[in-house]
Design an enzyme around this catalytic site. Structure first.
Site: not given
Ligand code: SIN
Length: 304
Positions: A17, A31, A95-96, A166, A273
């Site tokens: 992103t 997007y 982020t994914d 995340k 255990e």
């Molecule tokens: C993001 O970057 O938050 C979502 C898309 C990705 O992980 O490439």
């Protein structure tokens, strides 16, 4: 001989992103990730007195991340941290699947120079995009005299690469991290050379315990296309429905490596255990999957 003594920071871009563009900047939730190249991302961000070197290692949405791309990224980070004039490396990433990549890179490379991974939750053309600030913070962290190791820099926070996860799907700060996460000693870590030479990736599947769970999925996969390993995200302290546990015990007997984690975001699994299947300690299920994958890779005989 013209020896350039200027300190260099290398920025390796992979998409996400942070490199995304919205069709209408006023509606940034609509997007497409991975549209802007690394040179444009860095426009106006170069810190004074530092030369930025850039590489577009990939341009993908990190949901589509592959082991081959991890291999390429490892090769480039290993190359650059070995160069005397390079102070550190910044990686831009979606982020994914960032937490999996961070766990992979920190565990295998354990870089001796600062490596900062950064990202964004809003595309590059959103009016209040978080990407430029995160990128600036990552560049600053890499330059700071006491920075070391591999971290994730996002929303004003710095997370240890092996501990980050995340935990929010859309807020500007999607990450949290546990205080201490150590790689389980019984899971071997391959060398950088071994990972770079690998052409046959181990396959580790992830399955979840839940109300109404049973072992059908595991039994069906084992019968038709058995993986090398299973990670099961158990309930609570890694507990499993008895039928799922029975199916995984059969899978283990058939040669698959099985590792229990917890589906809880924090805390992992503590030994009891009555344990019948091994567990991954503090690792989350997705980290455990990377850890088992690395272990299986480390056990491969070299293929010529
Ligand atoms: C993001 O970057 O938050 C979502 C898309 C990705 O992980 O490439």
């Amino acid at each position: 001989m013209n020896v350039n003594k200027t300190k260099k920071i290398v920025v390796l871009a992979t998409g996400g992103t942070i490199a995304g563009l919205a069709t209408d900047a006023a509606k940034p939730q609509n997007y497409k990730a991975c549209q802007v190249n690394v040179v444009d991302l860095l426009a106006d961000l170069a810190p004074a007195g530092v030369e930025l070197l850039t590489e577009q290692v990939a341009q993908i949405d990190s949901k589509d991340m592959s082991f081959v791309l991890w291999q390429n990224l490892l090769a480039r980070v290993a190359h650059w941290v070995a160069q005397d004039e390079v102070q550190g490396v910044v990686i831009t990433h979606g982020t994914d699947t960032l937490e999996e990549m961070a766990y992979f890179l920190q565990t295998v490379l354990q870089p001796t120079k600062p490596v900062a991974i950064t990202c964004a939750m809003l595309p590059a053309n959103a009016p209040d995009s978080d990407g430029p600030v995160n990128l600036k913070d990552a560049l600053a962290w890499v330059q700071a005299p006491d920075s070391k190791g591999l971290v994730v820099v996002c929303a004003g926070q710095v997370h240890a690469g092996q501990a980050v996860q995340k935990t929010h799907s859309h807020q500007r700060n999607p990450f949290t991290s546990q205080a201490k996460v150590t790689h389980p000693a019984e899971l071997h870590v391959p060398s950088v050379a071994q990972v770079l030479a690998c052409t046959h990736w181990p396959r580790v599947e992830l399955v979840l315990n839940h109300a109404g769970a049973d072992g059908r999925l595991v039994r069906a996969v084992m019968a038709h296309d058995a993986p090398d390993g299973w990670v099961v995200a158990g309930t609570g302290n890694g507990t499993l429905h008895h039928d799922l546990e029975a199916a995984l015990l059969v899978a283990q007997k058939q040669g698959a490596h099985v590792l229990r984690a917890s589906r809880c975001a924090w805390g992992g699994v503590q030994s009891r255990e009555a344990d019948v299947l091994p567990h991954a300690g503090a690792l989350t299920a997705v980290q455990a999957r990377v850890a088992l994958w690395l272990h299986l890779l480390s056990q491969q005989k070299s293929r010529s």
